[in-house]
Design a protein around this motif. Sequence first.
Motif, PDB file in Angstrom:
ATOM      1  N   TYR A   1       0.831  -1.207   0.000  1.00 50.28           N
ATOM      2  CA  TYR A   1       0.000   0.000   0.000  1.00 50.28           C
ATOM      3  C   TYR A   1       0.869   1.261   0.000  1.00 50.28           C
ATOM      4  N   CYS A   2       1.973   1.237   0.737  1.00 45.93           N
ATOM      5  CA  CYS A   2       2.906   2.367   0.725  1.00 45.93           C
ATOM      6  C   CYS A   2       3.419   2.612  -0.696  1.00 45.93           C
ATOM      7  N   LYS A   3       3.777   1.541  -1.388  1.00 51.81           N
ATOM      8  CA  LYS A   3       4.279   1.676  -2.756  1.00 51.81           C
ATOM      9  C   LYS A   3       3.213   2.254  -3.687  1.00 51.81           C
ATOM     10  N   VAL A   4       1.980   1.768  -3.548  1.00 51.53           N
ATOM     11  CA  VAL A   4       0.885   2.249  -4.393  1.00 51.53           C
ATOM     12  C   VAL A   4       0.655   3.738  -4.167  1.00 51.53           C
ATOM     13  N   VAL A   5       0.632   4.157  -2.904  1.00 52.71           N
ATOM     14  CA  VAL A   5       0.402   5.567  -2.585  1.00 52.71           C
ATOM     15  C   VAL A   5       1.558   6.421  -3.098  1.00 52.71           C
ATOM     16  N   ARG A   6       2.776   5.957  -2.918  1.00 51.10           N
ATOM     17  CA  ARG A   6       3.942   6.734  -3.351  1.00 51.10           C
ATOM     18  C   ARG A   6       3.968   6.874  -4.872  1.00 51.10           C
ATOM     19  N   VAL A   7       3.706   5.786  -5.581  1.00 47.99           N
ATOM     20  CA  VAL A   7       3.721   5.838  -7.044  1.00 47.99           C
ATOM     21  C   VAL A   7       2.590   6.725  -7.565  1.00 47.99           C
ATOM     22  N   ASN A   8       1.409   6.654  -6.946  1.00 45.49           N
ATOM     23  CA  ASN A   8       0.312   7.519  -7.384  1.00 45.49           C
ATOM     24  C   ASN A   8       0.617   8.986  -7.114  1.00 45.49           C
ATOM     25  N   SER A   9       1.291   9.269  -6.015  1.00 44.55           N
ATOM     26  CA  SER A   9       1.696  10.651  -5.729  1.00 44.55           C
ATOM     27  C   SER A   9       2.677  11.125  -6.781  1.00 44.55           C
ATOM     28  N   TYR A  10       3.594  10.234  -7.161  1.00 42.09           N
ATOM     29  CA  TYR A  10       4.573  10.554  -8.206  1.00 42.09           C
ATOM     30  C   TYR A  10       3.878  10.779  -9.551  1.00 42.09           C
ATOM     31  N   ILE A  11       2.929   9.907  -9.885  1.00 38.02           N
ATOM     32  CA  ILE A  11       2.208  10.027 -11.160  1.00 38.02           C
ATOM     33  C   ILE A  11       1.448  11.356 -11.221  1.00 38.02           C
ATOM     34  N   ASP A  12       0.741  11.679 -10.140  1.00 39.56           N
ATOM     35  CA  ASP A  12       0.015  12.957 -10.106  1.00 39.56           C
ATOM     36  C   ASP A  12       0.973  14.131 -10.307  1.00 39.56           C
ATOM     37  N   PHE A  13       2.145  14.018  -9.712  1.00 40.42           N
ATOM     38  CA  PHE A  13       3.126  15.103  -9.804  1.00 40.42           C
ATOM     39  C   PHE A  13       3.601  15.304 -11.231  1.00 40.42           C
ATOM     40  N   ILE A  14       3.995  14.218 -11.898  1.00 38.26           N
ATOM     41  CA  ILE A  14       4.571  14.392 -13.237  1.00 38.26           C
ATOM     42  C   ILE A  14       3.511  14.733 -14.277  1.00 38.26           C
ATOM     43  N   LEU A  15       2.266  14.271 -14.060  1.00 36.64           N
ATOM     44  CA  LEU A  15       1.222  14.567 -15.037  1.00 36.64           C
ATOM     45  C   LEU A  15       0.735  16.011 -14.952  1.00 36.64           C
ATOM     46  N   ASN A  16       0.941  16.635 -13.814  1.00 35.86           N
ATOM     47  CA  ASN A  16       0.481  18.014 -13.638  1.00 35.86           C
ATOM     48  C   ASN A  16       1.607  19.029 -13.683  1.00 35.86           C
ATOM     49  N   ARG A  17       2.810  18.564 -13.942  1.00 32.62           N
ATOM     50  CA  ARG A  17       3.951  19.473 -13.989  1.00 32.62           C
ATOM     51  C   ARG A  17       4.010  20.142 -15.359  1.00 32.62           C
ATOM     52  N   GLU A  18       4.231  21.437 -15.378  1.00 31.69           N
ATOM     53  CA  GLU A  18       4.220  22.180 -16.630  1.00 31.69           C
ATOM     54  C   GLU A  18       5.569  22.153 -17.347  1.00 31.69           C
ATOM     55  N   ASN A  19       6.669  22.014 -16.604  1.00 35.09           N
ATOM     56  CA  ASN A  19       7.987  22.006 -17.240  1.00 35.09           C
ATOM     57  C   ASN A  19       8.617  20.627 -17.152  1.00 35.09           C
ATOM     58  N   LEU A  20       9.835  20.504 -17.655  1.00 31.26           N
ATOM     59  CA  LEU A  20      10.522  19.213 -17.689  1.00 31.26           C
ATOM     60  C   LEU A  20      10.771  18.680 -16.280  1.00 31.26           C
ATOM     61  N   VAL A  21      10.738  17.357 -16.165  1.00 28.66           N
ATOM     62  CA  VAL A  21      10.929  16.717 -14.871  1.00 28.66           C
ATOM     63  C   VAL A  21      12.413  16.611 -14.543  1.00 28.66           C
ATOM     64  N   ASP A  22      12.770  17.007 -13.342  1.00 25.20           N
ATOM     65  CA  ASP A  22      14.125  16.829 -12.824  1.00 25.20           C
ATOM     66  C   ASP A  22      14.130  15.523 -12.024  1.00 25.20           C
ATOM     67  N   TRP A  23      14.761  14.495 -12.580  1.00 23.03           N
ATOM     68  CA  TRP A  23      14.697  13.169 -11.976  1.00 23.03           C
ATOM     69  C   TRP A  23      15.273  13.125 -10.568  1.00 23.03           C
ATOM     70  N   MET A  24      16.357  13.857 -10.328  1.00 23.06           N
ATOM     71  CA  MET A  24      16.946  13.850  -8.990  1.00 23.06           C
ATOM     72  C   MET A  24      16.013  14.523  -7.980  1.00 23.06           C
ATOM     73  N   GLU A  25      15.280  15.542  -8.443  1.00 19.46           N
ATOM     74  CA  GLU A  25      14.304  16.188  -7.576  1.00 19.46           C
ATOM     75  C   GLU A  25      13.228  15.183  -7.166  1.00 19.46           C
ATOM     76  N   LEU A  26      12.811  14.364  -8.113  1.00 13.88           N
ATOM     77  CA  LEU A  26      11.794  13.355  -7.824  1.00 13.88           C
ATOM     78  C   LEU A  26      12.318  12.290  -6.866  1.00 13.88           C
ATOM     79  N   VAL A  27      13.562  11.880  -7.052  1.00 16.11           N
ATOM     80  CA  VAL A  27      14.167  10.876  -6.176  1.00 16.11           C
ATOM     81  C   VAL A  27      14.151  11.362  -4.734  1.00 16.11           C
ATOM     82  N   VAL A  28      14.509  12.620  -4.538  1.00 16.65           N
ATOM     83  CA  VAL A  28      14.544  13.196  -3.192  1.00 16.65           C
ATOM     84  C   VAL A  28      13.130  13.413  -2.651  1.00 16.65           C
TER      85      VAL A  28
END
Length: 267
Positions: free
Chosen positions: A203-230
């Motif tokens: 469940y932790c993994k599902v919640v974390r991945v969905n939070s990540y998905i929401d973040f990248i789908l609503n981001r207007e500029n390019l994704v900084d992968w290291m920012e996401l890792v942190v």
Amino acid sequence: MNYHETIVSNEQLKDSTLCYWEMNGFIDLEEGIDLRYIPEGQNLLIFNFGNPIELLDTSEKNSFLSSPFFVIPAIASSRLFNQKGKIDLFGISFIADGLFNLIQQPISKLQNSFPINLKDKCEEMYAQMEQMTFTDRSELVESFLIGHIKQNNGNPSFSKAYKMIKEAKGCIKVSDLAKKVYVTERQLQRLFRIRLGISPKDYCKVVRVNSYIDFILNRENLVDWMELVVAFDYHDQPHLINEVKAISKLSPQKLLSYRDTLYDYYA
């Protein structure tokens, strides 16, 4: 296809039921359309007034969800379905242990069966709903849920752990969770499998991945992968990529291609 939902606002149900939703339309392609359901840690009860739905990613040949109503328990990785012909689905999305408090059966045992004590009532509601509008269907099932979900059957340790995972966006260790809710890790595992259907770790993994998905789908500029890792507490970029693929069965780059689409159809 058309999709819309109504968030549950009833005070008696808001902690157990997220929304009522419908998907309808007609797919005239001979091969149909493949749709990917990405898990969000919810249990679904679905009424199907259209054509049967084919489950694709299974070892069973000709696996069709031909029943007029069925449960999709909380799962830890996405499933792929094929739909064609008439599409007319009405669904209830349960959160936390809402479905458990309705059926009083371990959710982890529902993978290949339908709750016996729910079958007769679902048959009755199905017959009533067939010619109803979405609003009328929603009112019918809401009345049923209010009368049948056991409101005083919660478990404090499960409820607290579930809430903490949501607040932490999945970025929390199961060992820390168990200590904070005063149970052993083994007890916490059992609580989640019975009441939600998957382990607290999944469940932790599902919640974390969905939070990540929401973040990248609503981001207007390019994704900084290291920012996401942190931001999402991954060890490194490969860890992020592997976990996203494990849950969604799509790479982060593939998910980015859905940035400007109706994501409901893919999730």
